[in-house]
Design a protein around this motif. Sequence first.
Motif, PDB file in Angstrom:
ATOM      1  N   TYR A  35       0.836  -1.187   0.000  1.00  0.00           N
ATOM      2  CA  TYR A  35       0.000   0.000   0.000  1.00  0.00           C
ATOM      3  C   TYR A  35       0.876   1.245   0.000  1.00  0.00           C
ATOM      4  CZ  TYR A  35      -4.026  -2.908   1.125  1.00  0.00           C
ATOM      5  OH  TYR A  35      -5.017  -3.841   1.072  1.00  0.00           O
ATOM      6  N   LEU A  43      -4.546   5.801   2.171  1.00  0.00           N
ATOM      7  CA  LEU A  43      -3.969   4.475   1.925  1.00  0.00           C
ATOM      8  C   LEU A  43      -4.523   3.922   0.623  1.00  0.00           C
ATOM      9  CD1 LEU A  43      -4.116   2.951   5.467  1.00  0.00           C
ATOM     10  CD2 LEU A  43      -2.219   2.550   3.925  1.00  0.00           C
ATOM     11  N   LEU A  90       3.670   0.771   2.694  1.00  0.00           N
ATOM     12  CA  LEU A  90       3.366  -0.225   3.712  1.00  0.00           C
ATOM     13  C   LEU A  90       3.195  -1.596   3.093  1.00  0.00           C
ATOM     14  CD1 LEU A  90       0.828   1.991   5.596  1.00  0.00           C
ATOM     15  CD2 LEU A  90       2.825   0.984   6.686  1.00  0.00           C
ATOM     16  N   GLU A 103      -7.013 -11.398   9.507  1.00  0.00           N
ATOM     17  CA  GLU A 103      -6.331 -10.129   9.537  1.00  0.00           C
ATOM     18  C   GLU A 103      -5.090 -10.043   8.670  1.00  0.00           C
ATOM     19  OE1 GLU A 103      -5.339 -11.306  13.917  1.00  0.00           O
ATOM     20  OE2 GLU A 103      -4.225  -9.481  13.434  1.00  0.00           O
ATOM     21  N   PHE A 106       0.512  -5.513   9.294  1.00  0.00           N
ATOM     22  CA  PHE A 106       1.275  -4.486   8.588  1.00  0.00           C
ATOM     23  C   PHE A 106       2.643  -4.272   9.214  1.00  0.00           C
ATOM     24  CE2 PHE A 106      -1.450  -2.363   5.480  1.00  0.00           C
ATOM     25  CZ  PHE A 106      -2.683  -2.902   5.795  1.00  0.00           C
ATOM     26  N   GLY A 107       3.588  -3.935   8.357  1.00  0.00           N
ATOM     27  CA  GLY A 107       4.878  -3.489   8.828  1.00  0.00           C
ATOM     28  C   GLY A 107       4.824  -2.013   9.182  1.00  0.00           C
TER      29      GLY A 107
ATOM     30  N   HIS B  34     -14.462  -5.410   7.903  1.00  0.00           N
ATOM     31  CA  HIS B  34     -13.217  -5.381   8.674  1.00  0.00           C
ATOM     32  C   HIS B  34     -13.022  -4.005   9.274  1.00  0.00           C
ATOM     33  CE1 HIS B  34     -11.005  -9.135   7.332  1.00  0.00           C
ATOM     34  NE2 HIS B  34     -12.073  -9.159   6.571  1.00  0.00           N
ATOM     35  N   TYR B  36      -9.830  -1.714  10.960  1.00  0.00           N
ATOM     36  CA  TYR B  36      -8.434  -1.534  11.278  1.00  0.00           C
ATOM     37  C   TYR B  36      -8.266  -0.158  11.910  1.00  0.00           C
ATOM     38  CZ  TYR B  36      -6.810  -5.664   8.812  1.00  0.00           C
ATOM     39  OH  TYR B  36      -6.575  -6.967   8.443  1.00  0.00           O
ATOM     40  N   GLN B  38      -5.125   2.896  12.817  1.00  0.00           N
ATOM     41  CA  GLN B  38      -3.757   3.307  12.584  1.00  0.00           C
ATOM     42  C   GLN B  38      -3.367   4.358  13.604  1.00  0.00           C
ATOM     43  OE1 GLN B  38      -2.879   4.863   8.637  1.00  0.00           O
ATOM     44  NE2 GLN B  38      -0.733   4.266   8.814  1.00  0.00           N
ATOM     45  N   GLY B  43       1.948   1.440  11.106  1.00  0.00           N
ATOM     46  CA  GLY B  43       1.105   0.833  10.093  1.00  0.00           C
ATOM     47  C   GLY B  43      -0.241   0.476  10.688  1.00  0.00           C
ATOM     48  N   PRO B  44      -1.256   0.264   9.854  1.00  0.00           N
ATOM     49  CA  PRO B  44      -2.571  -0.122  10.370  1.00  0.00           C
ATOM     50  C   PRO B  44      -2.502  -1.409  11.179  1.00  0.00           C
ATOM     51  CG  PRO B  44      -2.728   0.543   8.077  1.00  0.00           C
ATOM     52  CD  PRO B  44      -1.271   0.454   8.409  1.00  0.00           C
ATOM     53  N   TYR B  46      -4.978  -4.541  12.823  1.00  0.00           N
ATOM     54  CA  TYR B  46      -6.281  -5.211  12.791  1.00  0.00           C
ATOM     55  C   TYR B  46      -7.019  -5.025  14.107  1.00  0.00           C
ATOM     56  CZ  TYR B  46      -9.476  -9.228  13.027  1.00  0.00           C
ATOM     57  OH  TYR B  46     -10.561 -10.045  13.192  1.00  0.00           O
ATOM     58  N   TYR B  87     -10.536   2.635  10.457  1.00  0.00           N
ATOM     59  CA  TYR B  87     -10.998   2.377   9.100  1.00  0.00           C
ATOM     60  C   TYR B  87     -11.979   1.205   9.087  1.00  0.00           C
ATOM     61  CZ  TYR B  87      -6.889   5.070   7.606  1.00  0.00           C
ATOM     62  OH  TYR B  87      -5.940   6.056   7.407  1.00  0.00           O
ATOM     63  N   PHE B  99      -7.692  -4.032  -0.193  1.00  0.00           N
ATOM     64  CA  PHE B  99      -8.528  -3.245   0.699  1.00  0.00           C
ATOM     65  C   PHE B  99      -8.723  -1.842   0.152  1.00  0.00           C
ATOM     66  CE2 PHE B  99      -7.985  -5.138   5.229  1.00  0.00           C
ATOM     67  CZ  PHE B  99      -8.241  -6.389   4.751  1.00  0.00           C
ATOM     68  N   PHE B 101      -9.359   1.544   1.840  1.00  0.00           N
ATOM     69  CA  PHE B 101      -9.360   2.047   3.202  1.00  0.00           C
ATOM     70  C   PHE B 101     -10.259   3.247   3.417  1.00  0.00           C
ATOM     71  CE2 PHE B 101      -6.473  -0.015   6.172  1.00  0.00           C
ATOM     72  CZ  PHE B 101      -5.850  -0.934   5.355  1.00  0.00           C
TER      73      PHE B 101
END
Lengths: 115, 111
Positions: A35, A43, A90, A103, A106-107, B34, B36, B38, B43-44, B46, B87, B99, B101
């Motif tokens: 992303y 995003l 990301l 799920e 993410f890094g 879903h 999420y 951030q 990063g986002p 879950y 999100y 996704f 977002f």
Amino acid sequence: KAGVTQTPRYLIKTRGQQVTLSCSPISGHRSVSWYQQTPGQGLQFLFEYFSETQRNKGNFPGRFSGRQFSNSRSEMNVSTLELGDSALYLCASSVGSGGRTGELFFGEGSRLTVL
Amino acid sequence: DAKTTQPNSMESNEEEPVHLPCNHSTISGTDYIHWYRQLPSQGPEYVIHGLTSNVNNRMASLAIAEDRKSSTLILHRATLRDAAVYYCILRDGDTGNQFYFGTGTSLTVIP
């Protein structure tokens, strides 16, 4: 268990150069997606790889490309960099691909600045 | 993927419950809902997801309307650490991890 690792964390490039970003997913995860996050666009999905195959691709020009290796590690490449490519990139990994699989992890991202 | 609509921002007092709404009137039968969040400079992360029934986990609860055209994320006791952009995302069960977002809801928690 180690999380998603992205390298490098920060980098600065100039217009016209190219850049390669790396993502190591969580062990056992076969899906890696990328992303781009910018203040103006939020995003945005770039692409997803699952078992070395590109499964989905977002609406980005061909300058953005990626690949996934047999160990699930992934790289994305941006060629002929433009100022507008400055962003946080990301990477996210998942056990599988699709809404049923739960799920994404993410890094912390790679922050690219293009001068 | 179908789109979602969320308020741009919300505020909550610390230690009080927070209800974050999401409208998804064009949801299809195979779309999972879903959530999420951030946190700043991360990063986002879950939070929770569901299909038709309400869901609970250690972080939050997800209440899904009977017609599935809306849902609500419930944080039972907001803490300062819950200040983040939340999100709400629809994710097709068959088409992978692409996704959309959207802009999310920026939650401010007031001490």
